[in-house]
Write a protein that holds these residues in place. Structure first.
Motif, PDB file in Angstrom:
ATOM      1  N   ASP A 269     -39.910 -30.709  68.227  1.00 60.79           N
ATOM      2  CA  ASP A 269     -38.711 -29.950  67.865  1.00 60.79           C
ATOM      3  C   ASP A 269     -39.103 -28.624  67.231  1.00 60.79           C
ATOM      4  O   ASP A 269     -40.112 -28.529  66.532  1.00 60.79           O
ATOM      5  CB  ASP A 269     -37.855 -30.743  66.879  1.00 60.79           C
ATOM      6  CG  ASP A 269     -37.348 -32.040  67.469  1.00 60.79           C
ATOM      7  OD1 ASP A 269     -37.458 -32.230  68.694  1.00 60.79           O
ATOM      8  OD2 ASP A 269     -36.837 -32.873  66.702  1.00 60.79           O
ATOM      9  N   ARG A 270     -38.262 -27.623  67.476  1.00 63.91           N
ATOM     10  CA  ARG A 270     -38.500 -26.300  66.909  1.00 63.91           C
ATOM     11  C   ARG A 270     -37.163 -25.679  66.538  1.00 63.91           C
ATOM     12  O   ARG A 270     -36.311 -25.475  67.398  1.00 63.91           O
ATOM     13  CB  ARG A 270     -39.213 -25.438  67.947  1.00 63.91           C
ATOM     14  CG  ARG A 270     -39.648 -24.124  67.418  1.00 63.91           C
ATOM     15  CD  ARG A 270     -40.536 -23.450  68.417  1.00 63.91           C
ATOM     16  NE  ARG A 270     -40.988 -22.211  67.850  1.00 63.91           N
ATOM     17  CZ  ARG A 270     -41.714 -21.356  68.500  1.00 63.91           C
ATOM     18  NH1 ARG A 270     -42.091 -21.605  69.720  1.00 63.91           N
ATOM     19  NH2 ARG A 270     -42.072 -20.244  67.928  1.00 63.91           N
TER      20      ARG A 270
ATOM     21  N   THR B 122     -32.090 -40.246  72.788  1.00 66.76           N
ATOM     22  CA  THR B 122     -32.853 -40.137  71.546  1.00 66.76           C
ATOM     23  C   THR B 122     -32.548 -38.824  70.838  1.00 66.76           C
ATOM     24  O   THR B 122     -32.352 -38.797  69.617  1.00 66.76           O
ATOM     25  CB  THR B 122     -34.361 -40.258  71.826  1.00 66.76           C
ATOM     26  OG1 THR B 122     -34.604 -41.550  72.399  1.00 66.76           O
ATOM     27  CG2 THR B 122     -35.181 -40.103  70.552  1.00 66.76           C
ATOM     28  N   ALA B 123     -32.473 -37.723  71.589  1.00 65.10           N
ATOM     29  CA  ALA B 123     -32.140 -36.425  70.985  1.00 65.10           C
ATOM     30  C   ALA B 123     -30.766 -36.485  70.326  1.00 65.10           C
ATOM     31  O   ALA B 123     -30.567 -35.979  69.223  1.00 65.10           O
ATOM     32  CB  ALA B 123     -32.193 -35.323  72.036  1.00 65.10           C
TER      33      ALA B 123
ATOM     34  N   ILE C 117     -30.135 -33.762  67.001  1.00 67.40           N
ATOM     35  CA  ILE C 117     -30.697 -32.471  67.395  1.00 67.40           C
ATOM     36  C   ILE C 117     -29.559 -31.496  67.713  1.00 67.40           C
ATOM     37  O   ILE C 117     -28.621 -31.836  68.439  1.00 67.40           O
ATOM     38  CB  ILE C 117     -31.623 -32.645  68.619  1.00 67.40           C
ATOM     39  CG1 ILE C 117     -32.798 -33.562  68.276  1.00 67.40           C
ATOM     40  CG2 ILE C 117     -32.099 -31.312  69.165  1.00 67.40           C
ATOM     41  CD1 ILE C 117     -33.673 -33.066  67.148  1.00 67.40           C
ATOM     42  N   ALA C 118     -29.632 -30.282  67.171  1.00 67.82           N
ATOM     43  CA  ALA C 118     -28.564 -29.292  67.361  1.00 67.82           C
ATOM     44  C   ALA C 118     -28.461 -28.841  68.809  1.00 67.82           C
ATOM     45  O   ALA C 118     -27.369 -28.735  69.360  1.00 67.82           O
ATOM     46  CB  ALA C 118     -28.798 -28.092  66.448  1.00 67.82           C
ATOM     47  N   THR C 119     -29.580 -28.546  69.442  1.00 67.57           N
ATOM     48  CA  THR C 119     -29.606 -28.074  70.829  1.00 67.57           C
ATOM     49  C   THR C 119     -30.700 -28.803  71.582  1.00 67.57           C
ATOM     50  O   THR C 119     -31.825 -28.909  71.104  1.00 67.57           O
ATOM     51  CB  THR C 119     -29.872 -26.546  70.901  1.00 67.57           C
ATOM     52  OG1 THR C 119     -28.836 -25.873  70.190  1.00 67.57           O
ATOM     53  CG2 THR C 119     -29.907 -26.059  72.337  1.00 67.57           C
ATOM     54  N   THR C 120     -30.345 -29.270  72.766  1.00 68.51           N
ATOM     55  CA  THR C 120     -31.330 -29.905  73.639  1.00 68.51           C
ATOM     56  C   THR C 120     -31.470 -29.061  74.893  1.00 68.51           C
ATOM     57  O   THR C 120     -30.481 -28.790  75.571  1.00 68.51           O
ATOM     58  CB  THR C 120     -30.902 -31.338  74.018  1.00 68.51           C
ATOM     59  OG1 THR C 120     -30.672 -32.088  72.827  1.00 68.51           O
ATOM     60  CG2 THR C 120     -31.966 -32.017  74.866  1.00 68.51           C
TER      61      THR C 120
ATOM     62  N   PRO D 195     -37.550 -21.786  72.620  1.00 68.64           N
ATOM     63  CA  PRO D 195     -36.767 -22.278  73.743  1.00 68.64           C
ATOM     64  C   PRO D 195     -35.518 -21.443  73.975  1.00 68.64           C
ATOM     65  O   PRO D 195     -34.925 -20.927  73.038  1.00 68.64           O
ATOM     66  CB  PRO D 195     -36.380 -23.692  73.319  1.00 68.64           C
ATOM     67  CG  PRO D 195     -37.233 -24.021  72.152  1.00 68.64           C
ATOM     68  CD  PRO D 195     -37.674 -22.729  71.541  1.00 68.64           C
ATOM     69  N   ALA D 196     -35.137 -21.330  75.234  1.00 68.00           N
ATOM     70  CA  ALA D 196     -33.925 -20.606  75.590  1.00 68.00           C
ATOM     71  C   ALA D 196     -32.715 -21.396  75.130  1.00 68.00           C
ATOM     72  O   ALA D 196     -32.688 -22.607  75.257  1.00 68.00           O
ATOM     73  CB  ALA D 196     -33.875 -20.393  77.092  1.00 68.00           C
ATOM     74  N   VAL D 197     -31.727 -20.712  74.610  1.00 63.93           N
ATOM     75  CA  VAL D 197     -30.492 -21.385  74.259  1.00 63.93           C
ATOM     76  C   VAL D 197     -29.267 -20.631  74.760  1.00 63.93           C
ATOM     77  O   VAL D 197     -28.168 -21.097  74.649  1.00 63.93           O
ATOM     78  CB  VAL D 197     -30.353 -21.613  72.734  1.00 63.93           C
ATOM     79  CG1 VAL D 197     -31.397 -22.593  72.251  1.00 63.93           C
ATOM     80  CG2 VAL D 197     -30.451 -20.330  71.956  1.00 63.93           C
ATOM     81  N   GLU D 198     -29.473 -19.485  75.336  1.00 62.93           N
ATOM     82  CA  GLU D 198     -28.365 -18.704  75.860  1.00 62.93           C
ATOM     83  C   GLU D 198     -28.272 -18.880  77.381  1.00 62.93           C
ATOM     84  O   GLU D 198     -29.277 -18.886  78.058  1.00 62.93           O
ATOM     85  CB  GLU D 198     -28.540 -17.213  75.549  1.00 62.93           C
ATOM     86  CG  GLU D 198     -28.550 -16.909  74.055  1.00 62.93           C
ATOM     87  CD  GLU D 198     -27.258 -17.297  73.378  1.00 62.93           C
ATOM     88  OE1 GLU D 198     -26.181 -17.119  73.959  1.00 62.93           O
ATOM     89  OE2 GLU D 198     -27.330 -17.796  72.233  1.00 62.93           O
TER      90      GLU D 198
END
Length: 121
Positions: free
Chosen positions: A16-17, A43-44, A49-52, A116-119
């Motif tokens: 995780d980051r 599991t995430a 986890i906020a974003t997967t 990691p990309a989130v957009e």
């Protein structure tokens, strides 16, 4: 008679980051193998986890069972699909209309090339 060579499905969960988990999927995902991705996504979700981010760049085939797994995950957690997507995977998303439903990023790297990309693209 020729044999059909299948690429075994593989799933790797990266560390995780900044509240984001990257799940790297590779190979062919169908009803017999989508459980690997489902387990990692479950599991995430349980871990809060906020974003997967699901890196699909290495997926050469996915069927409706994998699509269903991704839709169910999208409905309960912030999910980003990262490419570049294989033409067959892109076609599955287009035919099902889910290419407009999912957040799809061009690749797994963020704008600064490190995270990691989130957009969506």
């Amino acid at each position: 008679m020729s044999e059909v060579t299948r690429t075994a499905a593989r799933v790797e969960v990266l560390p995780d980051r900044n509240g984001t988990r990257v799940i790297v999927c590779a190979g062919e995902f169908d009803i017999d193998s989508e459980g690997l991705a489902r387990a990692a996504l479950d599991t995430a979700h349980r871990d809060g986890i906020a974003t997967t981010v699901v890196d699909l760049a290495g997926v050469s085939f996915a069927d409706s069972s994998m699509l269903n797994t991704l839709i169910m995950a999208h409905n309960r957690q912030h999910l980003v699909l990262a490419g570049p997507l294989h033409p067959q995977v892109l076609r599955l998303l287009e035919i099902s209309g889910t290419d407009l439903f999912f957040n799809i990023a061009a690749d797994v790297t963020g704008p600064d090339g490190t995270g990691p990309a989130v957009e969506p693209q």
